[in-house]
Design a protein around this motif. Sequence first.
Motif, PDB file in Angstrom:
ATOM      1  N   MET A 136      85.926   6.345 -11.552  1.00 21.80           N
ATOM      2  CA  MET A 136      85.623   7.005 -12.806  1.00 21.80           C
ATOM      3  C   MET A 136      84.128   6.921 -13.126  1.00 21.80           C
ATOM      4  N   THR A 137      83.541   5.780 -12.762  1.00 16.33           N
ATOM      5  CA  THR A 137      82.111   5.637 -13.061  1.00 16.33           C
ATOM      6  C   THR A 137      81.282   6.583 -12.196  1.00 16.33           C
ATOM      7  N   ARG A 138      81.746   6.824 -10.965  1.00 14.56           N
ATOM      8  CA  ARG A 138      81.018   7.773 -10.107  1.00 14.56           C
ATOM      9  C   ARG A 138      81.073   9.175 -10.701  1.00 14.56           C
ATOM     10  N   LEU A 139      82.220   9.534 -11.236  1.00 15.33           N
ATOM     11  CA  LEU A 139      82.374  10.844 -11.856  1.00 15.33           C
ATOM     12  C   LEU A 139      81.455  10.979 -13.061  1.00 15.33           C
ATOM     13  N   MET A 140      81.381   9.930 -13.870  1.00 13.87           N
ATOM     14  CA  MET A 140      80.513   9.975 -15.054  1.00 13.87           C
ATOM     15  C   MET A 140      79.034  10.030 -14.640  1.00 13.87           C
ATOM     16  N   CYS A 141      78.677   9.271 -13.609  1.00  9.28           N
ATOM     17  CA  CYS A 141      77.293   9.302 -13.129  1.00  9.28           C
ATOM     18  C   CYS A 141      76.960  10.689 -12.584  1.00  9.28           C
ATOM     19  N   GLY A 142      77.903  11.278 -11.858  1.00 11.04           N
ATOM     20  CA  GLY A 142      77.693  12.612 -11.317  1.00 11.04           C
ATOM     21  C   GLY A 142      77.542  13.648 -12.410  1.00 11.04           C
ATOM     22  N   LEU A 143      78.397  13.567 -13.425  1.00  6.41           N
ATOM     23  CA  LEU A 143      78.302  14.503 -14.550  1.00  6.41           C
ATOM     24  C   LEU A 143      76.991  14.321 -15.312  1.00  6.41           C
ATOM     25  N   THR A 144      76.576  13.075 -15.491  1.00  6.09           N
ATOM     26  CA  THR A 144      75.321  12.810 -16.194  1.00  6.09           C
ATOM     27  C   THR A 144      74.137  13.375 -15.415  1.00  6.09           C
ATOM     28  N   ALA A 145      74.142  13.173 -14.089  1.00  6.80           N
ATOM     29  CA  ALA A 145      73.059  13.700 -13.258  1.00  6.80           C
ATOM     30  C   ALA A 145      73.054  15.223 -13.268  1.00  6.80           C
ATOM     31  N   ALA A 146      74.223  15.832 -13.181  1.00 14.82           N
ATOM     32  CA  ALA A 146      74.306  17.295 -13.199  1.00 14.82           C
ATOM     33  C   ALA A 146      73.831  17.851 -14.530  1.00 14.82           C
ATOM     34  N   THR A 147      74.188  17.186 -15.614  1.00 15.61           N
ATOM     35  CA  THR A 147      73.760  17.630 -16.940  1.00 15.61           C
ATOM     36  C   THR A 147      72.245  17.502 -17.080  1.00 15.61           C
ATOM     37  N   ALA A 148      71.698  16.387 -16.598  1.00 18.89           N
ATOM     38  CA  ALA A 148      70.250  16.188 -16.691  1.00 18.89           C
ATOM     39  C   ALA A 148      69.510  17.247 -15.875  1.00 18.89           C
ATOM     40  N   LEU A 149      70.019  17.563 -14.694  1.00 23.72           N
ATOM     41  CA  LEU A 149      69.376  18.593 -13.879  1.00 23.72           C
ATOM     42  C   LEU A 149      69.474  19.967 -14.530  1.00 23.72           C
ATOM     43  N   THR A 150      70.603  20.248 -15.129  1.00 20.94           N
ATOM     44  CA  THR A 150      70.781  21.544 -15.790  1.00 20.94           C
ATOM     45  C   THR A 150      69.850  21.682 -16.977  1.00 20.94           C
ATOM     46  N   ILE A 151      69.741  20.641 -17.768  1.00 20.44           N
ATOM     47  CA  ILE A 151      68.854  20.697 -18.933  1.00 20.44           C
ATOM     48  C   ILE A 151      67.401  20.736 -18.477  1.00 20.44           C
ATOM     49  N   GLY A 152      67.080  19.981 -17.448  1.00 18.64           N
ATOM     50  CA  GLY A 152      65.707  19.969 -16.939  1.00 18.64           C
ATOM     51  C   GLY A 152      65.297  21.299 -16.348  1.00 18.64           C
ATOM     52  N   ALA A 153      66.250  22.032 -15.786  1.00 14.33           N
ATOM     53  CA  ALA A 153      65.936  23.336 -15.196  1.00 14.33           C
ATOM     54  C   ALA A 153      65.605  24.361 -16.263  1.00 14.33           C
ATOM     55  N   CYS A 154      66.056  24.143 -17.470  1.00 10.94           N
ATOM     56  CA  CYS A 154      65.813  25.087 -18.554  1.00 10.94           C
ATOM     57  C   CYS A 154      64.540  24.772 -19.329  1.00 10.94           C
ATOM     58  N   ALA A 155      63.809  23.761 -18.908  1.00 10.19           N
ATOM     59  CA  ALA A 155      62.586  23.394 -19.611  1.00 10.19           C
ATOM     60  C   ALA A 155      61.560  24.509 -19.478  1.00 10.19           C
ATOM     61  N   PRO A 156      60.827  24.781 -20.548  1.00 10.90           N
ATOM     62  CA  PRO A 156      59.816  25.849 -20.475  1.00 10.90           C
ATOM     63  C   PRO A 156      58.675  25.445 -19.544  1.00 10.90           C
ATOM     64  N   THR A 157      58.201  26.401 -18.795  1.00  7.71           N
ATOM     65  CA  THR A 157      57.074  26.147 -17.902  1.00  7.71           C
ATOM     66  C   THR A 157      55.931  27.065 -18.292  1.00  7.71           C
ATOM     67  N   THR A 158      54.738  26.571 -18.131  1.00  3.06           N
ATOM     68  CA  THR A 158      53.565  27.391 -18.411  1.00  3.06           C
ATOM     69  C   THR A 158      52.776  27.540 -17.122  1.00  3.06           C
ATOM     70  N   ILE A 159      52.246  28.710 -16.935  1.00  2.00           N
ATOM     71  CA  ILE A 159      51.440  29.009 -15.764  1.00  2.00           C
ATOM     72  C   ILE A 159      49.988  29.043 -16.212  1.00  2.00           C
ATOM     73  N   SER A 160      49.166  28.431 -15.420  1.00  2.00           N
ATOM     74  CA  SER A 160      47.740  28.372 -15.724  1.00  2.00           C
ATOM     75  C   SER A 160      47.155  29.781 -15.756  1.00  2.00           C
ATOM     76  N   PRO A 161      46.158  30.012 -16.586  1.00  2.00           N
ATOM     77  CA  PRO A 161      45.557  31.350 -16.626  1.00  2.00           C
ATOM     78  C   PRO A 161      44.904  31.763 -15.304  1.00  2.00           C
ATOM     79  N   ASN A 162      44.484  30.794 -14.513  1.00  2.00           N
ATOM     80  CA  ASN A 162      43.859  31.142 -13.232  1.00  2.00           C
ATOM     81  C   ASN A 162      44.835  30.954 -12.077  1.00  2.00           C
ATOM     82  N   TRP A 163      46.113  31.064 -12.337  1.00  2.00           N
ATOM     83  CA  TRP A 163      47.125  30.931 -11.295  1.00  2.00           C
ATOM     84  C   TRP A 163      47.000  32.087 -10.312  1.00  2.00           C
ATOM     85  N   GLY A 164      46.908  31.798  -9.034  1.00  2.00           N
ATOM     86  CA  GLY A 164      46.797  32.813  -8.005  1.00  2.00           C
ATOM     87  C   GLY A 164      45.372  33.182  -7.652  1.00  2.00           C
TER      88      GLY A 164
END
Length: 90
Positions: free
Chosen positions: A1-29
């Motif tokens: 059960m603890t593995r399942l909770m750890c897995g769900l916590t990691a998946a949730t953290a990755l999902t929330i982290g993927a939605c974080a806003p990103t900014t691109i530098s003005p001189n990108w490229g």
Amino acid sequence: MTRLMCGLTAATALTIGACAPTTISPNWGTAYQQMRTSQVLNPTAGEQLDPVEGQDGVGNATAMGIYRKNFEKPEVNLQRSAVSSGVRTN
């Protein structure tokens, strides 16, 4: 059960982290564009409509024939077996 909770916590953290806003530098490229432009020997070469002088026509025709031949599909010999397990195919 603890593995399942750890897995769900990691998946949730990755999902929330993927939605974080990103900014691109003005001189990108800029470095990429600078590298591309520095590789061009003559930027106005496409604007010159003068014929190329000093090249042999027969040599150019031979070179183009060899160049085009490189793109032809090679003949495939289906009579020979690709498996070499001791079985003879004649």
